[in-house]
Scaffold this active site. Structure first.
Site, mmCIF file in Angstrom:
data_model
loop_
_atom_site.group_PDB
_atom_site.id
_atom_site.type_symbol
_atom_site.label_atom_id
_atom_site.label_comp_id
_atom_site.label_asym_id
_atom_site.label_seq_id
_atom_site.Cartn_x
_atom_site.Cartn_y
_atom_site.Cartn_z
ATOM 1 C CG HIS A 40 -2.054 0.756 0.954
ATOM 2 N ND1 HIS A 40 -2.348 1.765 0.364
ATOM 3 C CD2 HIS A 40 -2.962 1.118 2.321
ATOM 4 C CE1 HIS A 40 -3.527 2.531 0.593
ATOM 5 N NE2 HIS A 40 -3.896 2.333 1.762
ATOM 6 C CG HIS A 99 -4.385 0.403 -8.089
ATOM 7 N ND1 HIS A 99 -5.605 0.534 -7.649
ATOM 8 C CD2 HIS A 99 -3.785 1.241 -7.425
ATOM 9 C CE1 HIS A 99 -5.852 1.413 -6.676
ATOM 10 N NE2 HIS A 99 -4.755 1.964 -6.419
ATOM 11 C CG ASP A 124 3.091 4.417 -4.011
ATOM 12 O OD1 ASP A 124 2.950 5.429 -3.467
ATOM 13 O OD2 ASP A 124 2.288 3.283 -3.776
HETATM 14 N N1 CMC Z 1 4.794 -6.960 -10.236
HETATM 15 C C1 CMC Z 1 4.548 -8.256 -10.811
HETATM 16 N N2 CMC Z 1 3.418 -8.878 -10.671
HETATM 17 C C2 CMC Z 1 2.152 -8.351 -10.200
HETATM 18 C C3 CMC Z 1 2.369 -6.908 -9.723
HETATM 19 C C4 CMC Z 1 3.740 -6.256 -9.846
HETATM 20 N N3 CMC Z 1 3.777 -5.288 -9.142
HETATM 21 N N4 CMC Z 1 1.176 -6.855 -9.390
HETATM 22 C C5 CMC Z 1 0.452 -7.835 -9.490
HETATM 23 N N5 CMC Z 1 1.075 -8.781 -10.321
HETATM 24 C C6 CMC Z 1 0.548 -9.872 -10.978
HETATM 25 C C7 CMC Z 1 0.095 -10.915 -9.576
HETATM 26 O O1 CMC Z 1 1.390 -11.977 -9.492
HETATM 27 C C8 CMC Z 1 -0.826 -11.719 -10.337
HETATM 28 O O2 CMC Z 1 -0.502 -12.716 -11.298
HETATM 29 P P1 CMC Z 1 -0.908 -13.969 -11.691
HETATM 30 O O3 CMC Z 1 -2.337 -13.887 -12.080
HETATM 31 O O4 CMC Z 1 -0.043 -14.837 -12.559
HETATM 32 O O5 CMC Z 1 -1.271 -14.831 -10.164
HETATM 33 C C9 CMC Z 1 -1.710 -10.770 -10.952
HETATM 34 O O6 CMC Z 1 -0.675 -9.506 -11.513
HETATM 35 C C10 CMC Z 1 -2.727 -10.003 -10.227
HETATM 36 O O7 CMC Z 1 -2.198 -9.632 -8.985
HETATM 37 P P2 CMC Z 1 -3.042 -9.344 -7.776
HETATM 38 O O8 CMC Z 1 -1.924 -9.575 -6.429
HETATM 39 O O9 CMC Z 1 -3.974 -10.660 -7.572
HETATM 40 O O10 CMC Z 1 -3.575 -8.135 -7.699
HETATM 41 P P3 CMC Z 1 -4.201 -7.310 -6.391
HETATM 42 O O11 CMC Z 1 -5.445 -6.361 -6.939
HETATM 43 O O12 CMC Z 1 -4.572 -8.271 -5.287
HETATM 44 O O13 CMC Z 1 -2.918 -6.383 -6.182
HETATM 45 C C11 CMC Z 1 -1.325 -4.668 -5.888
HETATM 46 C C12 CMC Z 1 -2.811 -4.981 -6.262
HETATM 47 C C13 CMC Z 1 -1.370 -3.406 -5.700
HETATM 48 C C14 CMC Z 1 -1.264 -5.172 -4.315
HETATM 49 C C15 CMC Z 1 -0.372 -5.495 -6.661
HETATM 50 O O14 CMC Z 1 -0.412 -5.034 -7.728
HETATM 51 C C16 CMC Z 1 1.254 -5.135 -6.216
HETATM 52 O O15 CMC Z 1 1.509 -5.951 -5.260
HETATM 53 N N6 CMC Z 1 1.744 -4.007 -6.764
HETATM 54 C C17 CMC Z 1 3.235 -3.720 -6.211
HETATM 55 C C18 CMC Z 1 3.026 -2.928 -5.058
HETATM 56 C C19 CMC Z 1 2.471 -1.556 -5.163
HETATM 57 O O16 CMC Z 1 2.897 -0.794 -6.079
HETATM 58 N N7 CMC Z 1 1.502 -1.119 -4.369
HETATM 59 C C20 CMC Z 1 1.045 0.290 -4.706
HETATM 60 C C21 CMC Z 1 -0.514 0.399 -5.023
HETATM 61 S S1 CMC Z 1 -0.761 1.966 -5.451
HETATM 62 C C22 CMC Z 1 -0.718 2.967 -4.122
HETATM 63 C C23 CMC Z 1 -1.575 2.658 -2.964
HETATM 64 O O17 CMC Z 1 -3.065 3.166 -3.372
HETATM 65 O O18 CMC Z 1 -1.557 2.099 -2.177
#
Ligand code: CMC
Length: 430
Positions: free
Chosen positions: A267, A308, A364
């Site tokens: 986050h 996201h 970010d």
């Molecule tokens: N790098 C590599 N792979 C990713 C990433 C990433 N940053 N984000 C998602 N994926 C992949 C994930 O492994 C999954 O792949 P698969 O379908 O093969 O299992 C797929 O994309 C869907 O990801 P998810 O984890 O199910 O998506 P989510 O909606 O639960 O997570 C997130 C959203 C923001 C937590 C995630 O994209 C992430 O961890 N990003 C990196 C951390 C980040 O930059 N966070 C800041 C968010 S914006 C500021 C805020 O509001 O906090």
């Protein structure tokens, strides 16, 4: 004639049910009447991480994740960032309308005159280790404010709420800057009421023995970053604020909980992690190997600042920040990590792994580069997120308290553990 309802047939019993649809949702509680027999508890939905559950009706922030649109109270984020100030934006989030000139003057005066914190806060900060993370110090000092203002418990009284809202928005930059000064071993710098919200924060951070004059470009950049971070509807920290607040905890305790949620690397801690990641990559040549590692790690190594839950398109905030970076770097000098970030973005946006999953830069990805160029240490990045988000948290908290549909947050579970069994005394356990 189409009806706003859903007909569900339970194949276990062959029985059909009609459930009303309102605002594109059905009420989960309406599913409880779907039972196999009288003793059955009734159907529930299973939605870990709330990926498809609306927890509230809100009029604060609108996001269209597919189109990359973000509006506060109907105003596009681009217009607010271009023309607005952070305090006007905070007022808008809290009150639903932009302030008139008279309201803006009064609001700014009130915030400015609540920026001091009790002297005991300094002693509290002095108790932290010399290298304590400022987010931990911020969380603790915000929680501690509840002990200074016990009347804040009266969350059902609008006037009391308003006073705490002023205090929180006014004091959070002071607590943030004090946390930094503790980390640096510097004397605390008090608020200066002659300065605006961002300029005052900058002087509390960076003032040394002589008067401190923030660059107008950097002051404006911080203002824009604060506007962009002010709210983002029902994210993890806002849900924490609403969840804790739903027990009628005072707003300082609820805000401390929201700060705790924001601290996580998935986050608000992501901006800090982006910088650490860019440093670790070190050079443009190392990017392909890093991308390979991300793709083959099974989700363990992530490209921080990408992806996201809601945006499946370029985060509109990231677009604004990327454009602003050039103006900031003209004053501060170019952050050498920018080239790595730009190349990382270029490669990722062409790579099938990221394209298929609709992973784009989020807020970010570029913000940390600007913060670093402005002189903020990496540890302060999530703190810089928490300062403006306090306005959004409070707007959402008030909305929750005034919403007749809301009650104490209390999700259900699907219990899959052991069935009832008898206690075995230690001596008999083998
Ligand atoms: N790098 C590599 N792979 C990713 C990433 C990433 N940053 N984000 C998602 N994926 C992949 C994930 O492994 C999954 O792949 P698969 O379908 O093969 O299992 C797929 O994309 C869907 O990801 P998810 O984890 O199910 O998506 P989510 O909606 O639960 O997570 C997130 C959203 C923001 C937590 C995630 O994209 C992430 O961890 N990003 C990196 C951390 C980040 O930059 N966070 C800041 C968010 S914006 C500021 C805020 O509001 O906090």
């Amino acid at each position: 004639m189409p009806k706003d309802s859903l007909t569900i047939t339970d194949n276990r019993t062959g029985q059909s049910y009609e459930v009303p649809i309102e605002n594109g949702t059905i009420k989960a509680i309406d599913l409880r009447k779907i039972k196999t027999d009288e003793k059955d508890f009734g159907l529930m939905t299973y939605d870990p991480a709330y990926t498809n559950t609306a927890s509230c009706k809100s009029r604060v922030t609108y996001i269209d994740g597919d189109a990359g649109i973000l509006n506060y109270r109907g105003y596009p984020i681009e217009q607010l960032a271009e023309q607005g100030t952070f305090l006007d934006t905070a007022y808008l989030l809290l009150n639903g309308e932009l302030p008139s000139q008279a309201q803006a003057t009064e609001w700014t005066y009130d915030i400015t005159h609540h920026t001091m914190v009790h002297e005991n806060i300094k002693e509290l900060l002095d108790g932290f280790r010399y290298d304590a993370h400022p987010m931990g110090m911020l969380m603790s000092t915000v929680a501690a404010l509840s002990t200074f203002y016990p009347e804040a418990k009266d969350v059902r009284d609008k006037a009391t709420r308003r006073t705490q809202i002023l205090r929180l928005i006014a004091k959070i930059p002071t607590l943030a800057a004090f946390s930094y000064r503790h980390l640096m071993g510097l004397p605390y710098a008090y608020p200066d009421n002659d300065l605006g919200y961002c300029a005052n924060f900058l002087q509390m951070m960076f003032r040394m023995a002589r008067g401190y004059q923030p660059s107008p470009v950097l002051e404006r950049a911080l203002e824009v970053l604060f506007i962009l971070h002010a709210d983002h509807e029902q994210n993890c920290s806002t849900s924490a604020m609403r969840g804790v607040g739903s027990s009628e905890a005072d707003p300082y305790s609820s805000t401390a909980a929201a700060i705790a949620a924001l601290y996580g690397p998935l986050h608000g801690g992501a901006n800090e992690m982006v910088l650490r990641m860019l440093k670790e990559i070190g050079s443009k040549d190392a990017i392909p190997a890093f991308i390979r590692e991300v793709k083959t790690s099974g989700g363990e190594v992530r490209l921080m600042g990408f992806g996201h839950r809601v945006y499946k398109n370029y985060d509109p905030r990231a677009k604004i920040i990327k454009r602003m970076a050039d103006q900031v770097f003209e004053v501060t000098g170019r952050n050498p990590l920018l080239d790595i970030a730009l190349e990382l973005e270029r490669i990722a946006l062409e790579d099938e792994y990221f394209v298929k999953r609709k992973l784009y830069p989020n807020v970010d990805f570029y913000s940390g580069l600007i913060y670093q160029a402005m002189g903020f240490p990496v540890d302060m990045f999530p703190v810089l997120f928490a300062i403006p988000r306090t306005a959004g948290w409070l707007a959402q908290w008030e909305e929750m308290l005034e919403d007749k549909d809301q009650k104490i947050a209390r999700p259900r579970q699907v219990y899959l553990g052991a069935a009832r069994r008898d206690y075995v005394p230690l001596a008999s356990r083998g």
